[in-house]
Design a protein around this motif. Structure first.
Motif, PDB file in Angstrom:
ATOM      1  N   ALA A  10       0.791  -1.145   0.040  1.00 12.04           N
ATOM      2  CA  ALA A  10       0.094  -0.005   0.116  1.00 12.04           C
ATOM      3  C   ALA A  10       0.789   1.264   0.016  1.00 12.04           C
ATOM      4  CB  ALA A  10      -0.898   0.032   1.369  1.00 12.04           C
ATOM      5  N   LEU A  11       2.176   1.104   0.687  1.00 10.11           N
ATOM      6  CA  LEU A  11       2.798   2.378   0.664  1.00 10.11           C
ATOM      7  C   LEU A  11       3.395   2.634  -0.850  1.00 10.11           C
ATOM      8  CD1 LEU A  11       4.436   4.459   2.414  1.00 10.11           C
ATOM      9  CD2 LEU A  11       6.217   2.632   2.787  1.00 10.11           C
ATOM     10  N   THR A  12       3.984   1.415  -1.426  1.00 10.62           N
ATOM     11  CA  THR A  12       4.330   1.830  -2.594  1.00 10.62           C
ATOM     12  C   THR A  12       3.336   2.392  -3.567  1.00 10.62           C
ATOM     13  OG1 THR A  12       3.832  -0.417  -3.567  1.00 10.62           O
ATOM     14  CG2 THR A  12       5.948  -0.406  -2.517  1.00 10.62           C
ATOM     15  N   ALA A  22       1.231   7.605  -6.177  1.00 10.45           N
ATOM     16  CA  ALA A  22       0.112   8.670  -6.143  1.00 10.45           C
ATOM     17  C   ALA A  22       0.938   9.986  -6.071  1.00 10.45           C
ATOM     18  CB  ALA A  22      -0.927   8.203  -5.372  1.00 10.45           C
ATOM     19  N   ARG A  23       1.652   9.803  -5.050  1.00  9.93           N
ATOM     20  CA  ARG A  23       2.293  11.367  -4.904  1.00  9.93           C
ATOM     21  C   ARG A  23       3.053  11.679  -6.026  1.00  9.93           C
ATOM     22  NH1 ARG A  23       3.392  13.350   0.169  1.00  9.93           N
ATOM     23  NH2 ARG A  23       5.360  14.109  -0.654  1.00  9.93           N
ATOM     24  N   GLY A  73       2.503   6.980   3.402  1.00 12.92           N
ATOM     25  CA  GLY A  73       2.933   7.590   2.179  1.00 12.92           C
ATOM     26  C   GLY A  73       2.463   9.125   1.959  1.00 12.92           C
ATOM     27  N   ALA A  74       1.145   9.391   2.347  1.00 10.34           N
ATOM     28  CA  ALA A  74       0.786  10.909   2.264  1.00 10.34           C
ATOM     29  C   ALA A  74       1.492  11.777   3.022  1.00 10.34           C
ATOM     30  CB  ALA A  74      -0.744  10.773   2.602  1.00 10.34           C
ATOM     31  N   PHE A  75       1.825  11.217   4.226  1.00 10.39           N
ATOM     32  CA  PHE A  75       2.433  12.357   5.041  1.00 10.39           C
ATOM     33  C   PHE A  75       3.738  12.328   5.297  1.00 10.39           C
ATOM     34  CE2 PHE A  75      -2.239  11.806   6.683  1.00 10.39           C
ATOM     35  CZ  PHE A  75      -2.445  12.779   6.353  1.00 10.39           C
ATOM     36  N   LEU A  76       4.468  11.247   5.066  1.00 12.08           N
ATOM     37  CA  LEU A  76       5.998  11.097   5.260  1.00 12.08           C
ATOM     38  C   LEU A  76       6.570  11.464   3.746  1.00 12.08           C
ATOM     39  CD1 LEU A  76       6.090   8.088   7.769  1.00 12.08           C
ATOM     40  CD2 LEU A  76       6.238  10.682   8.167  1.00 12.08           C
ATOM     41  N   ARG A 113      14.179   5.766   2.414  1.00  8.58           N
ATOM     42  CA  ARG A 113      15.397   5.001   3.038  1.00  8.58           C
ATOM     43  C   ARG A 113      14.770   3.656   3.492  1.00  8.58           C
ATOM     44  NH1 ARG A 113      15.315   8.668   8.614  1.00  8.58           N
ATOM     45  NH2 ARG A 113      15.252  10.298   6.796  1.00  8.58           N
ATOM     46  N   LEU A 114      13.236   3.400   3.341  1.00 11.24           N
ATOM     47  CA  LEU A 114      12.688   2.104   3.608  1.00 11.24           C
ATOM     48  C   LEU A 114      12.761   1.244   2.117  1.00 11.24           C
ATOM     49  CD1 LEU A 114       9.685   2.907   5.738  1.00 11.24           C
ATOM     50  CD2 LEU A 114      11.919   2.071   6.589  1.00 11.24           C
TER      51      LEU A 114
END
Length: 219
Positions: A21-23, A28-29, A82-85, A91-92
């Motif tokens: 989900a993070l990817t 999206a960003r 993903g939205a806020f960081l 680095r992850l």
């Protein structure tokens, strides 16, 4: 159905859902989506493969991912991170790559096993296993109107998922290994192959070279 069916540990499944989900959220960003688009892309990336497996191919009631609320919370968590960081999460990338390499084999194996239990033929079950492993990324690219990356020349990914799915079928049907032992071997194989692919940058190549644009194109 094997007497000892392989089960993906819930903790790993949820962690992989967060990572995928993070990817999707980071993609999206990069495309400048709003918060709604970001979370839909996180959902597609995090749960897309399993939803395609259960909703399209197996069709035995509501998809399992929709009956356990923890998976949606995992998508929300990955999307929010993903939205806020944002770029601070680069680095992850190595950790996400390791989770992805493990998940590639685990979801391929689990998709094959669940498909066989539902009565699908072995070739169809292998196909569903590969889609289970790679479907989230394909769905993400389709939603963003991008040509799916798995269709283009690039690092081995779908081929590795296919190798893991075939290895699981061979070990369970030909050597009669218990499902859990066969699954661990197949997952280990895909994990090693994926890490070697990343390290050595092994790639597929185009079958034919795309035609050069005509001088009159765009005139």
């Amino acid at each position: 159905m094997p007497s000892d069916p392989f089960q993906i540990p819930v903790a790993f499944d949820l962690a992989a859902t967060v990572a995928f989900a993070l990817t999707g959220a980071m993609a999206a960003r990069r495309r400048g989506y709003d918060i709604v688009g970001l979370f839909f892309l996180a959902l597609a990336s995090g749960l897309g493969g399993g939803l395609i497996r259960d909703g399209l191919f197996i069709q035995q009631g509501p998809p399992a991912l929709m009956t356990d609320g923890r998976y949606l919370w995992a998508v929300l968590g990955g999307g929010a991170a993903g939205a806020f960081l944002g770029e601070r999460l680069t680095r992850l990338n190595r950790a996400i790559a390791i989770v992805d390499a493990l998940g590639l084999g685990a979801y391929a194996v689990f998709g094959v096993q669940k498909s066989l239990a539902a009565g699908l033929a072995i070739p169809a079950a292998v196909l569903v296993g590969v889609i289970n492993a790679a479907g989230g990324g394909v769905l993400r690219d389709i939603l963003t109107r991008e040509e799916p990356l798995v269709f283009k020349p690039g690092q081995f990914y779908v081929l590795i998922a296919l190798a893991g799915a075939i290895a699981f079928v061979f070990l369970t049907h030909q050597t009669r290994l218990p499902a859990t032992a066969a699954a661990l071997i197949a997952i280990g194989l895909t994990f090693v192959l994926r890490l070697l692919t990343i390290f050595f940058n092994w790639k597929t190549s185009a079958i034919t070279r795309p035609p050069s644009p005509s001088p009159t194109d765009g005139a």
